[in-house]
Design an enzyme around this catalytic site. Structure first.
Site, PDB file in Angstrom:
ATOM      1  CB  CYS A  74      -8.930  69.812 -87.587  1.00  0.00           C
ATOM      2  SG  CYS A  74      -9.381  70.897 -86.233  1.00  0.00           S
ATOM      3  CB  CYS A 185     -16.633  72.538 -87.935  1.00  0.00           C
ATOM      4  SG  CYS A 185     -16.160  71.414 -86.596  1.00  0.00           S
TER       5      CYS A 185
END
Ligand code: DGL
Length: 259
Positions: A74, A185
């Site tokens: 992440c 992302c």
């Protein structure tokens, strides 16, 4: 020496499965324990302090469950908490996501690089430092992928709405001639079809950093001589802070990601 303990992989939700897929492909004998928070997703517009607490709870759980390494799959949690996590859980390696700004800046021919990431990643030190270091003389256009995470979390990647959302986010970078587009992302590679469609004809290359992260995992295990036993049959487990239905979604999305 061998080490049959699982590798932990953590994300705010489903996005880290794009990293899980690459780690599984690169290391077919390793057991993987994936934790997709799910309950607190999206992280992208939360404060750094909130994200640090969430990341601490998640990595703490993976360490407790006996992982030999944790991949923070992440970008947002990496940007907010990687130093804190490495300090607190110093007994195992913690791998973070790095925005692929460096290869993009080295390879651009037009001198324009696009970056798509969450708001919190884009205003984090990690991105600012990397962009300042490699982006000299290059126009780096960073745009938050508004709505992207929500589309992926609700399995709406293949809808006209997704295409429209991607078109809106990519407009400026494509108009200005970006030939390298960095996905900052881990949810965004799930939108690859829409990203390719919108950028078709522009010649832009879309960079998904997850294969590079998987290579980093391989190299760390190699230098620690900590690969799983050749005879071991790997297991793949899914965990979440949300409910059982979300845990099942993680499993299904993971299977689908391998197709
Ligand atoms: N997948 C995450 C990332 O790489 C976080 C997305 C979110 O929860 O906003 O940044």
């Amino acid at each position: 020496m061998t080490d049959n303990r699982p590798i932990g992989i953590y994300d705010s939700g489903l996005g880290g499965l794009t990293v899980w897929r690459e780690v599984r492909r690169a290391l077919p004998r390793e057991s993987l324990l994936y934790l997709g928070d799910g309950k607190n997703c999206p992280y992208g517009s939360r404060t750094k302090e909130e994200i640090r607490l969430l990341a601490d709870a998640a990595v703490g759980r993976l360490v407790e469950k006996g992982c030999k390494m944790v991949v923070v799959a992440c970008n947002t949690a990496t940007a907010a908490a990687i130093d804190f996590l490495r300090d607190k859980y110093h007994e195992i390696p913690i791998v973070g996501m790095e925005p692929a700004v460096k290869p993009a800046c080295l390879n651009t021919r037009t001198g324009v690089v696009g970056v798509l990431a969450t708001e919190r990643s884009l205003d984090g030190d990690l991105f600012c430092r990397t962009a300042a270091r490699y982006g000299k003389g290059i126009e780096v256009i960073a745009v938050p992928g508004r709505g992207f995470v929500e589309l992926v979390e609700s399995d709406r990647e293949q809808t006209p709405e997704a295409e429209e959302c991607v078109r809106r986010a990519m407009r400026e970078m494509l108009d200005r001639g970006a030939d390298q587009i960095v996905l900052g992302c881990t949810h965004y590679p799930f939108l690859m079809e829409a990203l390719r469609k919108v950028s078709a004809g522009s010649g832009a290359r879309i960079i998904d950093p997850s294969p590079a992260v998987a290579r980093r995992v391989v190299s760390l295990l190699k230098s620690a001589d900590a690969f799983a036993d050749k005879a071991q049959k790997p297991f793949y487990e899914f965990d979440t802070f949300a409910d059982e239905a979300y845990r099942q979604r993680l499993r299904k999305k993971a299977e689908k990601a391998l197709e």
